[in-house]
Design a protein around this motif. Structure first.
Motif, PDB file in Angstrom:
ATOM      1  N   PRO A 336      42.911 -32.564-105.477  1.00  0.00           N
ATOM      2  CA  PRO A 336      43.400 -32.059-104.180  1.00  0.00           C
ATOM      3  C   PRO A 336      44.465 -32.947-103.553  1.00  0.00           C
ATOM      4  CG  PRO A 336      41.109 -32.837-104.032  1.00  0.00           C
ATOM      5  CD  PRO A 336      41.436 -32.724-105.476  1.00  0.00           C
ATOM      6  N   HIS A 337      44.478 -34.237-103.890  1.00  0.00           N
ATOM      7  CA  HIS A 337      45.469 -35.137-103.303  1.00  0.00           C
ATOM      8  C   HIS A 337      46.873 -34.913-103.848  1.00  0.00           C
ATOM      9  CE1 HIS A 337      42.153 -38.271-102.170  1.00  0.00           C
ATOM     10  NE2 HIS A 337      42.212 -37.257-101.333  1.00  0.00           N
ATOM     11  N   THR A 338      47.000 -34.196-104.993  1.00  0.00           N
ATOM     12  CA  THR A 338      48.326 -33.975-105.554  1.00  0.00           C
ATOM     13  C   THR A 338      49.187 -33.092-104.658  1.00  0.00           C
ATOM     14  OG1 THR A 338      47.502 -32.105-106.864  1.00  0.00           O
ATOM     15  CG2 THR A 338      47.543 -34.270-107.930  1.00  0.00           C
ATOM     16  N   SER A 339      48.559 -32.272-103.821  1.00  0.00           N
ATOM     17  CA  SER A 339      49.311 -31.417-102.896  1.00  0.00           C
ATOM     18  C   SER A 339      49.264 -31.939-101.468  1.00  0.00           C
ATOM     19  CB  SER A 339      48.757 -29.986-102.930  1.00  0.00           C
ATOM     20  OG  SER A 339      47.384 -29.970-102.579  1.00  0.00           O
ATOM     21  N   LEU A 340      48.692 -33.118-101.270  1.00  0.00           N
ATOM     22  CA  LEU A 340      48.573 -33.690 -99.933  1.00  0.00           C
ATOM     23  C   LEU A 340      49.776 -34.604 -99.662  1.00  0.00           C
ATOM     24  CD1 LEU A 340      46.624 -33.964 -97.464  1.00  0.00           C
ATOM     25  CD2 LEU A 340      45.676 -35.984 -98.604  1.00  0.00           C
ATOM     26  N   PRO A 341      50.546 -34.336 -98.596  1.00  0.00           N
ATOM     27  CA  PRO A 341      51.700 -35.202 -98.302  1.00  0.00           C
ATOM     28  C   PRO A 341      51.248 -36.580 -97.822  1.00  0.00           C
ATOM     29  CG  PRO A 341      51.403 -33.579 -96.554  1.00  0.00           C
ATOM     30  CD  PRO A 341      50.418 -33.220 -97.627  1.00  0.00           C
TER      31      PRO A 341
END
Length: 664
Positions: A336-341
């Protein structure tokens, strides 16, 4: 009825097990060659399908013999099978990585017993090829198998790597001499002519080797249903390419399939991906195709956890790429962190914090000499003093390699030899056994600088704990912190800086962080020193904690990008990561003086949390219980760190981003 046995040889003759960690940063126990023994014959693939009496091939005695059970087939039926296989397993098709002895024995075992050879031989995790050395070696191996005449059999002359190819592979290794030795040994074993059959007895059976990895290509060659079923059981995602010798469209799309295989198979362990090629005209490949209803080639089948989820017919390269990406997305969904700015966290450097300031060499040696003289030293201690202090071999090398004058340039290529490092280590062990822990700090300071030489770090990572100075000082630091030895403050401070410098060498860093290495001892030292009363000690501990977290972050980022994670890959452990996060949060809560320590601790926390595979399952509940967000935001308020709280703009931004986006 006949017993079926698998003879296992190591093409490197033990060099892979001995040298692989120095060369690749990963333990590789062998470069395996196998043959099948049945009906009183040893049969293997090299320069074509070869036969000899058991144990009488040019590979010598087998390293071990694996019992594969019995076959219900008669010898004539097997001979007919071999006659057919000889048409396909020809000398000109042999490739050390893609179509080799293990491909052949797996097919034979499948035909004879319905089984397959052990997974530690047949699995293709690309562990070796995904290392810098392996990636550089790949063109060399390919060059070995380019024949000047189509269909020509391999010979020693045509299989030798060019000087340029060999140099590329060797230069990718931290130890070119060892790399050259390993290349020479493998080439000699793989391409020697077969010895004539003679009488002799096979070696006694040995327990299966516990292999951590093997050298192989990312493409499986399957010619029987049992081999295909084995791959479906042992790999999470499988892409099967059904082809045939006379299929023109197959030849058009095959390069695309091969490129995808090399690009997408860097995972290991339970997260394996297999790209499989089944030639319908080879062996029992037709039966494997018939089982899945294959009526035309090329056909691609896509499997997720053993279940077929898609079928693609025809040479549609764009669709093949799309379906491979879709399968891998389903098998390994992105974190989920891959799409978190996270612009501030992403801007952080993952390079380790290193303590590179050269010490006053003469002052250190004089101090150490006075400690030794005051200790009523033994004969062995005096010999150690002779080596370290009187002969000054260590300080002379360090002053040349790391001159105190920043304008001076060290000689190019200067690096410590294994003999020199071994001598220093023996003297270090003797001195540390004779002196109190508090008096060893001058010696630790020399090793702090020495670890910036990768050759020193590699030596320390690959030698026993009893003579390894990093392990020795780590144990001493643990003892001093556990006993709250206030007089050992200088030793603890410099030992922490030395441990931080260990991250200049990825092989040594992996040794410190691996479950089988020094992870427990290193973690105890980090946790204890983060809460030390001395500000300088806490700051050094925060630097070490940052290096640990940054090393983990590098491996995670590499894995998500699909690139090689070998250099920075450490086995993830949820409980261990929770312990580190707990220690960092407690240190942040207590740190009210040093803004630099707050900065490093917050960066360490960011790296421990970001992309962690146990983030949602273990870390989020833990962060909520500990009120992690509040702990961070307090540092920005008056009195949280100094009178006015954290003042540096970049540190405030980092604290805010980690608190708001990574802490629930």
């Amino acid at each position: 009825m006949s017993k079926v046995e698998l003879y296992v040889y190591d093409l490197s003759n033990g060099l892979a097990k001995q040298l692989s960690r120095q060369l690749t940063g990963k333990q590789i126990d062998g470069i395996w060659h196998t043959s099948v023994v049945v009906f009183g014959r040893e049969i293997f693939y090299g320069q074509g399908v070869c036969e000899t009496l058991p144990g009488q091939s040019h590979h010598g005695k087998p390293l071990q013999i694996v019992d594969m059970g019995e076959t219900a087939l008669d010898q004539d039926t097997f001979n007919e099978y071999l006659t057919e296989m000889r048409q396909h397993y020809t000398a000109d098709k042999y490739h050390l990585l893609e179509f080799n002895c293990n491909s052949f024995t797996n097919d034979c075992v499948g035909f004879l017993t319905g089984g397959s050879i052990p997974s530690w031989i047949s699995d293709l995790p690309s562990d070796f090829l995904s290392t810098p050395f392996g990636a550089a070696l790949r063109p060399t191996i390919d060059a070995m198998f380019r024949r000047p005449v189509p269909g020509a059999a391999p010979t020693l002359a045509t299989l030798r790597p060019s000087p340029a190819d060999a140099a590329a592979a060797i230069s990718a290794s931290p130890n070119p001499g060892l790399a050259a030795s390993l290349l020479q040994a493998v080439a000699s074993q793989a391409f020697s002519p077969t010895a004539p059959a003679s009488s002799g007895s096979a070696a006694p059976s040995a327990p299966p080797l516990a292999s951590s990895s093997t050298v192989s290509a990312p493409i499986h060659i399957c010619t029987n249903p049992s081999s295909l079923h084995s791959l479906l059981r042992t790999h999470k995602a499988v892409i099967v390419f059904f082809t045939s010798t006379t299929c023109g469209p197959c030849r058009m799309v095959e390069p695309v399939f091969e490129d995808l295989a090399y690009a997408k198979t860097h995972r290991s362990g339970k997260d394996r991906t297999a790209f499989v090629k089944v030639d319908m005209d080879v062996g029992l490949g037709g039966q494997a195709g018939a089982e899945w209803g294959i009526r035309a080639t090329p056909t691609f089948l896509f499997f997720l956890e053993g279940k077929k989820i898609h079928e693609l017919k025809g040479a549609n390269a764009p669709e093949l790429r799309s379906q491979v990406d879709l399968l891998l997305y389903q098998a390994f969904p992105p974190h989920p962190h891959t799409s978190l700015p996270l612009p501030v966290v992403e801007a952080l450097s993952t390079n380790p914090i290193l303590f590179t300031q050269p010490p006053a060499y003469d002052n250190l040696l004089n101090k150490l000499s006075s400690f030794i003289d005051a200790s009523s030293p033994s004969h062995q201690v005096l010999e150690a003093k002779e080596q370290i202090i009187t002969r000054r071999t260590m300080s002379l090398y360090l002053s040349a390699r790391f001159p105190s004058d920043r304008n001076a340039s060290p000689p190019k290529g200067l690096s410590a030899s294994p003999q020199l490092i071994s001598s220093w280590s023996a003297s270090t062990r003797t001195i540390t056994q004779a002196l109190p822990t508090a008096q060893v700090f001058p010696l630790v300071d020399l090793w702090r600088l020495a670890l910036l030489d990768e050759a020193v770090g590699t030596w320390c990572a690959t030698n026993p704990s009893a003579i390894n100075p990093v392990h020795i000082f780590l144990r001493k630091a643990d003892e001093a912190l556990s006993a709250s030895q206030s007089e050992a403050r200088n030793f603890i401070l410099i030992a922490l800086r030395m441990l931080a410098n260990a991250f200049a060498c990825s092989v040594l860093a992996k040794d410190l962080l691996s479950a089988a290495g020094q992870r427990v001892a290193a973690t105890k030292v980090i946790v204890s020193s983060l809460l030390h009363a001395d500000t300088a000690v806490r700051t050094a501990a925060a630097s070490l904690a940052f290096n640990v977290a940054a090393f983990l972050q590098k491996g995670r980022v590499d894995k998500i990008r699909g690139a090689s994670a070998t250099d920075n890959e450490v086995e993830e452990d949820g409980e261990w990561e929770v312990e580190l996060v707990s220690a960092v949060l407690e240190a942040l809560s207590n740190e009210g003086q040093s803004e630099e320590a707050v900065h490093r601790l917050t960066a360490a926390l960011a790296f421990l949390l970001r992309l962690s595979p146990v983030y949602e399952s273990q870390l989020v509940p833990f962060l909520e219980v500990l009120h992690a967000k509040d702990t961070l935001m307090v540092k920005l308020a008056a009195g949280g760190c100094g009178e006015k709280g954290v003042q540096k703009k970049e540190v405030r931004k980092l604290v805010e981003e980690v608190a708001e986006k990574l802490c629930p």
